[in-house]
Design a protein around this motif. Structure first.
Motif, PDB file in Angstrom:
ATOM      1  N   CYS A 291      -9.769   0.041   5.554  1.00  0.00           N
ATOM      2  CA  CYS A 291      -9.867   0.078   4.090  1.00  0.00           C
ATOM      3  C   CYS A 291      -8.530  -0.288   3.485  1.00  0.00           C
ATOM      4  O   CYS A 291      -7.513  -0.419   4.170  1.00  0.00           O
ATOM      5  CB  CYS A 291     -10.320   1.456   3.609  1.00  0.00           C
ATOM      6  N   GLY A 292      -8.540  -0.460   2.179  1.00  0.00           N
ATOM      7  CA  GLY A 292      -7.315  -0.799   1.475  1.00  0.00           C
ATOM      8  C   GLY A 292      -7.534  -0.751  -0.021  1.00  0.00           C
ATOM      9  O   GLY A 292      -8.625  -0.406  -0.501  1.00  0.00           O
ATOM     10  N   ILE A 293      -6.509  -1.106  -0.754  1.00  0.00           N
ATOM     11  CA  ILE A 293      -6.567  -1.140  -2.213  1.00  0.00           C
ATOM     12  C   ILE A 293      -6.989  -2.534  -2.639  1.00  0.00           C
ATOM     13  O   ILE A 293      -6.399  -3.530  -2.214  1.00  0.00           O
ATOM     14  CB  ILE A 293      -5.200  -0.780  -2.822  1.00  0.00           C
ATOM     15  N   SER A 294      -8.007  -2.613  -3.471  1.00  0.00           N
ATOM     16  CA  SER A 294      -8.493  -3.900  -3.956  1.00  0.00           C
ATOM     17  C   SER A 294      -7.602  -4.386  -5.087  1.00  0.00           C
ATOM     18  O   SER A 294      -7.537  -3.762  -6.153  1.00  0.00           O
ATOM     19  CB  SER A 294      -9.940  -3.769  -4.448  1.00  0.00           C
TER      20      SER A 294
ATOM     21  N   THR B 156      -9.630   0.376  -7.620  1.00  0.00           N
ATOM     22  CA  THR B 156     -10.757   0.226  -6.707  1.00  0.00           C
ATOM     23  C   THR B 156     -10.255   0.104  -5.270  1.00  0.00           C
ATOM     24  O   THR B 156      -9.251  -0.563  -4.993  1.00  0.00           O
ATOM     25  CB  THR B 156     -11.600  -1.001  -7.084  1.00  0.00           C
ATOM     26  N   LEU B 157     -10.975   0.750  -4.370  1.00  0.00           N
ATOM     27  CA  LEU B 157     -10.667   0.712  -2.947  1.00  0.00           C
ATOM     28  C   LEU B 157     -11.780  -0.040  -2.233  1.00  0.00           C
ATOM     29  O   LEU B 157     -12.939   0.035  -2.638  1.00  0.00           O
ATOM     30  CB  LEU B 157     -10.553   2.133  -2.394  1.00  0.00           C
TER      31      LEU B 157
ATOM     32  N   GLU C  22       0.795  -1.236   0.000  1.00  0.00           N
ATOM     33  CA  GLU C  22       0.000   0.000   0.000  1.00  0.00           C
ATOM     34  C   GLU C  22       0.826   1.283   0.000  1.00  0.00           C
ATOM     35  O   GLU C  22       0.477   2.234  -0.725  1.00  0.00           O
ATOM     36  CB  GLU C  22      -0.957   0.006   1.195  1.00  0.00           C
ATOM     37  N   PRO C  23       1.918   1.375   0.773  1.00  0.00           N
ATOM     38  CA  PRO C  23       2.679   2.638   0.750  1.00  0.00           C
ATOM     39  C   PRO C  23       3.137   3.047  -0.643  1.00  0.00           C
ATOM     40  O   PRO C  23       3.188   4.247  -0.958  1.00  0.00           O
ATOM     41  CB  PRO C  23       3.869   2.329   1.671  1.00  0.00           C
ATOM     42  N   SER C  24       3.471   2.071  -1.480  1.00  0.00           N
ATOM     43  CA  SER C  24       3.917   2.387  -2.847  1.00  0.00           C
ATOM     44  C   SER C  24       2.744   2.592  -3.796  1.00  0.00           C
ATOM     45  O   SER C  24       2.765   3.490  -4.646  1.00  0.00           O
ATOM     46  CB  SER C  24       4.807   1.259  -3.374  1.00  0.00           C
TER      47      SER C  24
END
Length: 314
Positions: free
Chosen positions: A258-261, A266-267, A233-235
């Motif tokens: 939450c996060g990146i799908s 899409t989140l 996620e940081p990148s």
């Protein structure tokens, strides 16, 4: 064998689930792809029709995920007949919602039924994984597994393949926020660090274990504490406008995290109730109105059914 048509549906999926990079995924309701298959007398596999892709997807069976998956299945059973495949896309391409996986899985489930169910459902997974090599260059299972089986899924290992269905806590809901931009999986992977520190590896391992434990214990607080990705996620988040603002906006709404799908854009946001899931959807919309980027928002329970046959016609 009677000539007939079988239509199957496979759902959208969220891969990675924050800390579970390449090893965790879950399925959502309603959103997905449909595939209709029928026998033909040409002894060939043909993708004869695609709708909903704006002409972007190839018809060639060695480049289309439906064709690759069905071809692998028919080779495994030494089937010499022909199959026609019609794909109806309900998922946007390059969305991070498992679009290619849904197409392949729906094609496999439909073809399996067409041929009299020669395979158990879980036995279709290796064929679906082959199709992902065409879509993203590697045979990942974190989208195809939940698309096929439903629920939360852990891919413990690939050699040999070891896929483990996980518990789905009662009341758990997902909000999907799809910004109108395209991120290719290859581009999203290119920004990832090639080396991970021992500290980050330890943190990530603890979060994965905590998330799995939280699912089984139906401990929403533990799930919330564990939804933290310190590796991808940081990148990747810098590629998605509005992500940090949305993450901040939902903090006080009661969401679990939450996060990146998948590889994005899409989140996903997990919530302990449907009411909270709708509230974070409203807050997400407000954030992206300020950012000036159109989005689609979906609220869904976790789909525990996976892919299924919709219709059979003689």
């Amino acid at each position: 064998m009677e000539m007939k048509k079988v239509t199957a549906f496979a759902p959208a999926t969220v891969a990675n689930v924050s800390c579970g990079f390449d090893i965790l995924g879950f399925a959502v309701d309603s959103l997905g792809d449909r595939v209709t298959v029928s026998l033909n007398d040409t002894n060939e596999i043909r993708v004869t029709r695609i709708e909903g892709d704006n002409g972007k997807l190839p018809l060639a069976i060695d480049k289309n995920t439906c064709g690759v998956a069905v071809n692998a299945m028919l080779k495994a059973m030494d089937f010499k007949g022909g199959v026609d495949i019609e794909l109806y896309k309900g998922l946007p391409l390059g969305s991070g919602m498992g679009s290619s996986a849904a197409s392949a899985v729906a094609a496999l489930v439909a073809t399996n039924r067409l041929l009299g169910n020669p395979f158990e459902k879980a036995a279709l997974l290796p064929f679906a994984i082959e199709s992902e090599r065409v879509a993203c260059g590697a045979g990942h299972a974190d989208n195809v597994s939940p698309a096929l089986l439903g629920g939360f899924v852990l891919i413990r290992d690939y050699h040999p393949l070891d896929v483990i269905p996980l518990n789905v806590p009662r009341g758990l809901y997902c909000t999907l926020v799809h910004p109108h931009l395209v991120l290719n999986t290859a581009d999203s992977r290119s920004v990832l660090k090639q080396h991970v520190s021992l500290k980050d590896a330890t943190t990530q391992s603890g979060n994965i274990a905590g998330l799995v434990a939280g699912l089984y214990q139906e401990d929403m607080e533990l799930i919330s504490r564990s939804l933290n990705d310190v590796i991808a996620e940081p990148s990747r988040s810098i590629l998605i406008p509005g992500y940090e603002e949305m993450k901040e906006a939902i903090k006080t709404a009661g969401a679990l995290g939450c996060g990146i799908s998948g590889s994005g854009p899409t989140l996903f946001i997990l919530s302990p109730t449907e009411e909270i899931a709708w509230e974070v959807s409203r807050r997400s919309q407000a954030v992206y109105e300020k950012v000036g980027l159109p989005i689609d928002v979906y609220v869904s329970a976790i789909n525990t059914r996976g892919a299924y046959v919709v219709e059979e016609k003689k």
